[in-house]
Design a protein around this motif. Sequence first.
Motif, short mmCIF file in Angstrom:
data_model
loop_
_atom_site.label_atom_id
_atom_site.label_comp_id
_atom_site.label_asym_id
_atom_site.label_seq_id
_atom_site.Cartn_x
_atom_site.Cartn_y
_atom_site.Cartn_z
N LEU A 66 -4.90 -41.04 41.06
CA LEU A 66 -4.26 -42.34 40.94
C LEU A 66 -3.75 -42.76 42.31
O LEU A 66 -2.72 -42.26 42.77
CB LEU A 66 -3.11 -42.29 39.92
CG LEU A 66 -2.41 -43.61 39.63
CD1 LEU A 66 -3.38 -44.63 39.05
CD2 LEU A 66 -1.24 -43.40 38.67
N ILE A 111 -1.37 -37.92 42.06
CA ILE A 111 -0.83 -39.26 42.26
C ILE A 111 -0.48 -39.46 43.73
O ILE A 111 0.20 -38.63 44.33
CB ILE A 111 0.41 -39.49 41.39
CG1 ILE A 111 0.06 -39.38 39.91
CG2 ILE A 111 1.03 -40.85 41.68
CD1 ILE A 111 1.24 -39.52 38.98
N GLN A 120 0.49 -53.81 38.70
CA GLN A 120 -0.75 -53.06 38.88
C GLN A 120 -0.49 -51.56 38.84
O GLN A 120 -1.25 -50.80 38.22
CB GLN A 120 -1.40 -53.45 40.21
CG GLN A 120 -1.92 -54.88 40.28
CD GLN A 120 -2.57 -55.19 41.62
OE1 GLN A 120 -3.28 -54.37 42.18
NE2 GLN A 120 -2.34 -56.39 42.14
N GLN A 121 0.58 -51.12 39.51
CA GLN A 121 0.90 -49.70 39.48
C GLN A 121 1.27 -49.25 38.08
O GLN A 121 0.91 -48.13 37.66
CB GLN A 121 2.04 -49.41 40.45
CG GLN A 121 1.62 -49.53 41.92
CD GLN A 121 2.69 -49.05 42.88
OE1 GLN A 121 3.88 -48.98 42.54
NE2 GLN A 121 2.29 -48.70 44.10
N LEU A 150 -8.53 -52.03 39.62
CA LEU A 150 -8.53 -52.82 38.40
C LEU A 150 -9.78 -53.71 38.41
O LEU A 150 -9.79 -54.78 39.02
CB LEU A 150 -7.27 -53.70 38.32
CG LEU A 150 -5.92 -52.98 38.48
CD1 LEU A 150 -4.78 -53.99 38.40
CD2 LEU A 150 -5.75 -51.90 37.42
N HIS A 175 -6.56 -57.79 39.60
CA HIS A 175 -6.15 -57.41 40.95
C HIS A 175 -5.48 -58.57 41.67
O HIS A 175 -4.60 -58.37 42.51
CB HIS A 175 -7.38 -56.95 41.74
CG HIS A 175 -7.09 -56.61 43.17
ND1 HIS A 175 -6.51 -55.43 43.55
CD2 HIS A 175 -7.29 -57.32 44.32
CE1 HIS A 175 -6.37 -55.42 44.87
NE2 HIS A 175 -6.83 -56.54 45.35
N ALA A 193 2.01 -43.67 43.69
CA ALA A 193 1.64 -44.68 42.71
C ALA A 193 2.83 -45.43 42.14
O ALA A 193 2.67 -46.33 41.31
CB ALA A 193 0.85 -44.02 41.57
N CYS A 212 -7.86 -36.29 37.70
CA CYS A 212 -7.72 -37.74 37.68
C CYS A 212 -6.87 -38.14 38.89
O CYS A 212 -5.76 -37.64 39.08
CB CYS A 212 -7.05 -38.20 36.39
SG CYS A 212 -6.77 -39.99 36.32
N GLY A 222 -1.86 -48.66 36.20
CA GLY A 222 -2.44 -47.38 36.57
C GLY A 222 -1.78 -46.23 35.81
O GLY A 222 -2.46 -45.30 35.34
N ARG A 264 -2.89 -46.20 32.23
CA ARG A 264 -4.21 -45.58 32.08
C ARG A 264 -4.08 -44.07 31.90
O ARG A 264 -4.82 -43.46 31.13
CB ARG A 264 -5.04 -45.92 33.32
CG ARG A 264 -6.50 -45.58 33.22
CD ARG A 264 -7.20 -45.93 34.53
NE ARG A 264 -7.43 -47.34 34.67
CZ ARG A 264 -7.66 -47.97 35.83
NH1 ARG A 264 -7.63 -47.28 36.96
NH2 ARG A 264 -7.89 -49.26 35.86
N ARG A 292 -2.64 -48.14 45.12
CA ARG A 292 -3.08 -49.39 44.51
C ARG A 292 -4.24 -49.07 43.59
O ARG A 292 -5.36 -48.86 44.06
CB ARG A 292 -3.49 -50.41 45.56
CG ARG A 292 -3.85 -51.78 45.00
CD ARG A 292 -4.29 -52.71 46.11
NE ARG A 292 -3.18 -53.12 46.94
CZ ARG A 292 -2.42 -54.19 46.71
NH1 ARG A 292 -2.65 -54.95 45.65
NH2 ARG A 292 -1.44 -54.51 47.53
N PRO A 293 -4.01 -48.99 42.27
CA PRO A 293 -5.08 -48.59 41.36
C PRO A 293 -6.21 -49.61 41.33
O PRO A 293 -5.99 -50.80 41.56
CB PRO A 293 -4.37 -48.50 40.00
CG PRO A 293 -3.20 -49.42 40.12
CD PRO A 293 -2.76 -49.33 41.56
#
Length: 589
Positions: A442, A520, A502-503, A448, A494, A523, A440, A506, A509, A445-446
């Motif tokens: 990350l 990462i 936003q981070q 969204l 976003h 992040a 995964c 992430g 999630r 800037r994830p």
Amino acid sequence: MARLAAIGQPSRSRWGFLRLVLPYWNSEQKWKARGFSLALLLLTLAQVALVIWMNYWNRALFDALEAKSLSRLMVQIGTFVVILLLTVGVTALHMQVKRWLQLDWRKWLTVKVLDRWMAHGYHYQLQLTEGEHDNPDGRIAEDIQVVTGSTIALIHSLVYSLLIFGSFVDILLRVTGSASIPGTGLLVPGYMVILAFAYAGGGAMFGLLLGRPLVKATNRLQTAEADFRFGLAHARERSESIALMQGEEVERRSSTAVFAELGRRWYRQTLAYSGIVSFTSGYGVLLPVFPILVMAPQYIAGSMTLGVLMQAAQAFQQLTSALSWPIDNLSELARCRASADRVMSLYNDLLLLEERAAVRQEHRISLAQSNQAQLVLRDLCISNPDGKVLIEGLNEVIQRGERVLISGDPTVTICLFKVLAGLWPWGHGEVSLPAGPAICFLPQRPFLPPGSLQSVLSYPQPVGTFAAGAMQRALECAGVAWLAARLDEADNWHSVLPLRAQQRLGIARLFLQQPAWVFIEEATSVFEPKDEEYLMDMLHREMPDTTLLAISLQTGLERHYQRKLLLNHLPQEEQFLGYGTSLRELRKG
């Protein structure tokens, strides 16, 4: 960033285009596609039959008028009503079948190109390679629509014109007979057919000469239109940053400059159009009058009736219109050709990326799935697309459950992030990914996606995969419990959330989805040190068995990791400072 040399040139071959689009009729929905294609052909035949019937009706009508017969006139009125109703019904049904076929073909071709564009990060790699594939979104959304819609419309009109041509050549030969050349006594059989060819041939020749610049002008205009749309979309996506930096005037000037270029290309296309429009206007005005003037002496001499004269004049118009198909459709052909070239160039470059990924190459990083629960880097060399080496000789084994901090030159560390994600093939060496679920990733800037907050947290899994209670718990662990009340709310997250929130989403999630391997990329870059410490503690507590590889330029986080990789891009004589150094060794140094 340097860009790779061009990976392909757009295919100008019509065979390349046919190889791309014709498999639609052999696809999974082939019987439906073939059925609708056959229906379209049959309806086209019906349209031609109605036009022929109308031609003979026109002769009968004028003969009835010349004979001043009311009974014959009433019969022709009744016949016309039947022809009218059939024409309306066939035309409406033809339109529905044609538009279904256009949409279904567009859907099939869109999926075919979109699948390759969105596969294995090619949409990202394409940005780093030169070639004629700018604005791929516009090519997929607009040019495919033009290609499929215009191709079917053009094929239909061509088949229609060929059928009209064959039918009305025969009619014109039978109703006009022969004519003598004045002063010679020589009879010319089928003279009206010869005149129709001459009229249409002269028109085609002049039209092609006048329309030669149109293909190039249309292609350049479509490129300018795509550039203008892309600039506006970019400004919309970066509206907050632009507003904060008060860069509206710069963006306005940039958009105005792009539109000015669009305007210049528009006028060049207008000039190309103007010659064709002027010529075709005169050509069309003369067409219905010309055959009547030519055959008028025969009518006056009594060798043909008024009905025959009008039938022959209409047949001449139909035949000439059929022969004028290239001129009448020149602009649409240019538009379709330009869009086909744009779609083909994008598809060809995607195919080349796919082919290069499938073949082991000396100057390409080999990325494969292993059967071990470990990440292995063997003799890894990472370079720029232009071949400049960033780091080489990297050998490392990361076991399941390890916590590894990666720091050093951001260029190198971020490229390693992209290598493991399969986005950066430039370099050489081998990467063996761990068995089981994929890593995964990350980013800083994830992503969204717009939609409900549930869909954002579940992404890329579908909504409903995770329980609402698990989502609330994940938001709480990430420090954004205040968003739990908005789980069912849809928004453009976003744009409405600050980068820090936003981070945190992430990170939430991760808490929700519990991946086995996490990579990462800075992040938590906008966090306060105490918030970053809190989140790292939460990651250890909530995900104790997860392997964590984190890129971070901030100091003071070493206690959360078992070891540290220090990667630096140094001058040519020193490719890297070191790697695989333990925290104990770093502290001793």
